[in-house]
Design a protein around this motif. Sequence first.
Motif, PDB file in Angstrom:
ATOM      1  N   MET A 179       0.788  -7.522   2.437  1.00 33.12           N
ATOM      2  CA  MET A 179       1.124  -6.312   3.186  1.00 33.12           C
ATOM      3  C   MET A 179       2.188  -5.471   2.473  1.00 33.12           C
ATOM      4  SD  MET A 179       2.189  -6.126   7.266  1.00 33.12           S
ATOM      5  CE  MET A 179       1.879  -7.874   7.322  1.00 33.12           C
ATOM      6  N   ARG A 180       1.992  -4.162   2.501  1.00 32.34           N
ATOM      7  CA  ARG A 180       3.024  -3.265   1.983  1.00 32.34           C
ATOM      8  C   ARG A 180       4.255  -3.317   2.888  1.00 32.34           C
ATOM      9  NH1 ARG A 180      -0.853   2.069   1.105  1.00 32.34           N
ATOM     10  NH2 ARG A 180      -1.879   1.364  -0.824  1.00 32.34           N
ATOM     11  N   PRO A 181       5.468  -3.293   2.329  1.00 31.34           N
ATOM     12  CA  PRO A 181       6.662  -3.263   3.178  1.00 31.34           C
ATOM     13  C   PRO A 181       6.657  -2.106   4.170  1.00 31.34           C
ATOM     14  CG  PRO A 181       7.267  -3.751   0.922  1.00 31.34           C
ATOM     15  CD  PRO A 181       5.802  -3.401   0.891  1.00 31.34           C
ATOM     16  N   SER A 182       6.155  -0.953   3.752  1.00 35.68           N
ATOM     17  CA  SER A 182       6.124   0.192   4.661  1.00 35.68           C
ATOM     18  C   SER A 182       5.159  -0.046   5.818  1.00 35.68           C
ATOM     19  CB  SER A 182       5.723   1.456   3.899  1.00 35.68           C
ATOM     20  OG  SER A 182       4.458   1.297   3.273  1.00 35.68           O
ATOM     21  N   THR A 183       4.050  -0.722   5.536  1.00 36.02           N
ATOM     22  CA  THR A 183       3.097  -1.044   6.591  1.00 36.02           C
ATOM     23  C   THR A 183       3.702  -2.062   7.552  1.00 36.02           C
ATOM     24  OG1 THR A 183       1.205  -0.539   5.198  1.00 36.02           O
ATOM     25  CG2 THR A 183       0.812  -2.001   7.074  1.00 36.02           C
ATOM     26  N   LEU A 184       4.381  -3.062   7.022  1.00 31.10           N
ATOM     27  CA  LEU A 184       5.039  -4.037   7.886  1.00 31.10           C
ATOM     28  C   LEU A 184       6.057  -3.362   8.794  1.00 31.10           C
ATOM     29  CD1 LEU A 184       5.768  -6.831   8.890  1.00 31.10           C
ATOM     30  CD2 LEU A 184       7.246  -7.099   6.874  1.00 31.10           C
ATOM     31  N   ALA A 185       6.852  -2.461   8.230  1.00 26.47           N
ATOM     32  CA  ALA A 185       7.851  -1.772   9.052  1.00 26.47           C
ATOM     33  C   ALA A 185       7.184  -0.981  10.171  1.00 26.47           C
ATOM     34  CB  ALA A 185       8.693  -0.852   8.166  1.00 26.47           C
ATOM     35  N   ARG A 206      -7.426  -3.296   2.946  1.00 26.10           N
ATOM     36  CA  ARG A 206      -7.726  -2.083   2.176  1.00 26.10           C
ATOM     37  C   ARG A 206      -6.535  -1.678   1.305  1.00 26.10           C
ATOM     38  NH1 ARG A 206      -6.181   2.761   3.383  1.00 26.10           N
ATOM     39  NH2 ARG A 206      -5.863   2.249   5.589  1.00 26.10           N
ATOM     40  N   GLU A 207      -5.333  -1.706   1.864  1.00 29.56           N
ATOM     41  CA  GLU A 207      -4.162  -1.302   1.089  1.00 29.56           C
ATOM     42  C   GLU A 207      -3.876  -2.279  -0.044  1.00 29.56           C
ATOM     43  OE1 GLU A 207      -1.762   1.196   4.562  1.00 29.56           O
ATOM     44  OE2 GLU A 207      -1.088  -0.834   4.023  1.00 29.56           O
TER      45      GLU A 207
END
Length: 327
Positions: free
Chosen positions: A23-29, A76-77
């Motif tokens: 997971m991208r950190p921005s997505t997690l946030a 996807r990301e």
Amino acid sequence: MSGVRLIETLPKVQSHLHLTGAMRPSTLAELAARAGIDVLPVLDLDGVHEWPAFQGRYDAARAAVRSAADVARVVREAAEDDAAGGCGWLELQMDPTSYAPALGGVEAAVEAVLAGAAAAPIPVGVIVASSWARPGAHATRLATLAARYAGDGVVGFGLSNDERRGRVADFAPAFRIAADHGLARTPHAGFFTGAAHVRACVETLDATRIGHGTSAVGNPAVLDLLVSRQVALEMCPTSYPPFGVHPLASVPVRAALAAGVPVAIGSDDPLLFGVGLAGQYALCRDVLALDDAELAALARGGITASAASADLKRTLLAGVDTWLASP
């Protein structure tokens, strides 16, 4: 070391990546804020940690994933990020048990990942994984589940988590099911455990790749076994220093290559370790001092050991040859 050829243009595959850790950190946030939960801070990469420090952060991140749409987005990301680094085939590992409560069952969890894979910019294969911390009977149920989706995008069966927590023999029935259905067999071994554990996973579980397996490099007999069966080691350089397994400069990538063992470079959990696939190759060049021919050998090893189609393997391998022949 020429320093001319770009790492990002070297065709490669991703063979060791976990769903939550992708997971991208921005997505997690974003997902955590929407769910109203707090997420533990990123692992301190300058220290040495016990396994629970990692697992607690991983579990907290996974708790932010609440729907099939969330899962598909993460897949996807992750594919977008690896594709930007030259990846042409991604294998994404997930334990459906962990996502079943939020998604409505293990089948729904697998199907959510497969839906994300279908929307990805590069081909994605799914590895269904059980855990060393769960009983062998649980792994057998998940191997049966993986076999059910073997023609629909599931390409492998694995064992993740701390390999010190299970007995190899308990998982033999699950891996027989995986072998009978043509799935890659990819247990984690040789991270905290010694070379004998790697040997047991090859001989008892008929592993086709070993997740990590770095302890095998110190044992000539186990190296010979890996070479004779062409069992690849999935090495993820940034995963070892935070647990005191290897200093970054001592990760035994070159020694494994020199012994003739296929090595597939992976990023494991970039959410927590902070480095994606292309960055792992860059560390192999810049810290481990591998030259371009050795980087190409890593790419070839990963491609050959992957579950990609024969046609895709040929295309990617030709691309590696072109990369190495370029000025």
